[in-house]
Write a protein that holds these residues in place. Structure first.
Motif, PDB file in Angstrom:
ATOM      1  N   SER A   1      90.022   7.008 -46.877  1.00 35.47           N
ATOM      2  CA  SER A   1      89.471   8.300 -46.452  1.00 35.47           C
ATOM      3  C   SER A   1      89.299   9.251 -47.634  1.00 35.47           C
ATOM      4  O   SER A   1      88.330  10.024 -47.674  1.00 35.47           O
ATOM      5  CB  SER A   1      90.377   8.927 -45.389  1.00 35.47           C
TER       6      SER A   1
ATOM      7  N   THR B   1      93.908  15.181 -44.789  1.00 36.74           N
ATOM      8  CA  THR B   1      93.432  13.966 -45.437  1.00 36.74           C
ATOM      9  C   THR B   1      93.893  13.944 -46.883  1.00 36.74           C
ATOM     10  O   THR B   1      94.223  12.897 -47.436  1.00 36.74           O
ATOM     11  CB  THR B   1      91.898  13.884 -45.353  1.00 36.74           C
TER      12      THR B   1
ATOM     13  N   THR C   1      88.619  10.739 -40.615  1.00 37.60           N
ATOM     14  CA  THR C   1      89.243  10.392 -41.894  1.00 37.60           C
ATOM     15  C   THR C   1      90.692   9.969 -41.676  1.00 37.60           C
ATOM     16  O   THR C   1      91.630  10.643 -42.129  1.00 37.60           O
ATOM     17  CB  THR C   1      89.161  11.571 -42.883  1.00 37.60           C
TER      18      THR C   1
END
Length: 262
Positions: A227, A202, A177
């Motif tokens: 992401s 993330t 991610t």
């Protein structure tokens, strides 16, 4: 529907905290916000897995000696019993019992305990460790290369821009991610009772996740938003609970060690 195996247990290890200007975490916020700095321990039939390793162990006894002015600037709140090795001992484990260590990324609040586990297999996203040694100027102060240098000869394995089923049974999937850093990783953990997605960095706050707002100093803002959107799709597909590592409300809502999820 595919039938997946499951991990046995998940612990969120007790967490030190930073107190920061909230605008550094998400655009439009004001005042200060205290955020947790946890690591997660997962028991699988094939091994004991750590997702992130928190702060340098010695910092729990003398934070200024390790982090200097940063400890003051971030209002670092930490207790001796929160040392990672001490928490493992309280749960009945030794550091040598840990078989796999996954670094969500290489910022200093995630890499401090890496050197405790020389026997383990280590995982980082592709491009992450070079970036830690030669970051862009924006956010460079979030890296402590000494933590990573101490592991130079460890068994590092790189997640090559795709998701990796760590044990080949669907129970623990390392999610690529990127955006916050080039090799940012999240982790999908299937347990008998529920499935979690641990976001690493993330996403930093629940509001940012829901609104798809990138962190102000992400290394690649387009990748970061991509992401976030991807994690939402994976959440829905896996019927998973998203646990946002640094979100104080998530930390208050979920159970922490010695409590475990099974």
């Amino acid at each position: 529907m595919p039938v997946h195996a499951t991990c046995k247990r998940l612990w969120a290890l007790d967490s030190p905290s930073f107190t920061l200007d909230a605008s550094t975490l998400m655009y439009g916020l004001s005042g200060e916000l205290t955020v947790p700095l946890p690591a997660y321990l997962i028991e699988h039939p094939k091994g004991l897995v750590l997702f992130d390793t928190g702060l340098v162990p010695e910092a729990h006894d003398d934070p200024e000696a390790v982090y200097g002015e940063l400890a003051t600037m971030t209002k670092l709140a930490v207790k001796p019993e929160q040392r990672l090795d001490r928490q493992l001992a309280a749960l009945g484990y030794k550091t040598s019992d840990v078989t796999h260590v996954i670094a969500s990324h290489s910022h200093l609040d995630h890499t401090g305990g890496l050197s405790l586990f020389p026997q383990a297999k280590f995982y980082a996203g592709e491009g992450e460790l070079p970036f830690a040694f030669w970051p862009t100027s924006v956010g460079a102060g979030f890296f402590r290369t000494a933590d990573i240098e101490a592991t130079r000869h460890f068994d590092w394995n790189y997640i090559p821009g795709v998701d990796v089923d760590l044990f080949g049974d669907g129970s623990l999937t390392v999610l690529f991610t990127p955006g916050h850093t080039p090799g940012e990783l999240s982790l999908l953990v299937r347990l008998p009772s529920r499935t979690f997605i641990l976001t690493g960095d993330t996403a930093h706050l629940r509001a940012a996740f829901e609104q798809e707002v990138h962190f102000p100093i992400d290394s690649d803002t387009e990748d970061a938003v991509r992401s976030l959107r991807r994690l939402k799709l994976l959440r829905d597909a896996a019927d998973a609970t998203v646990w946002i590592t640094h979100d104080p409300d998530d930390w208050a809502a979920f159970g922490h060690a010695p409590h475990c999820y099974e």
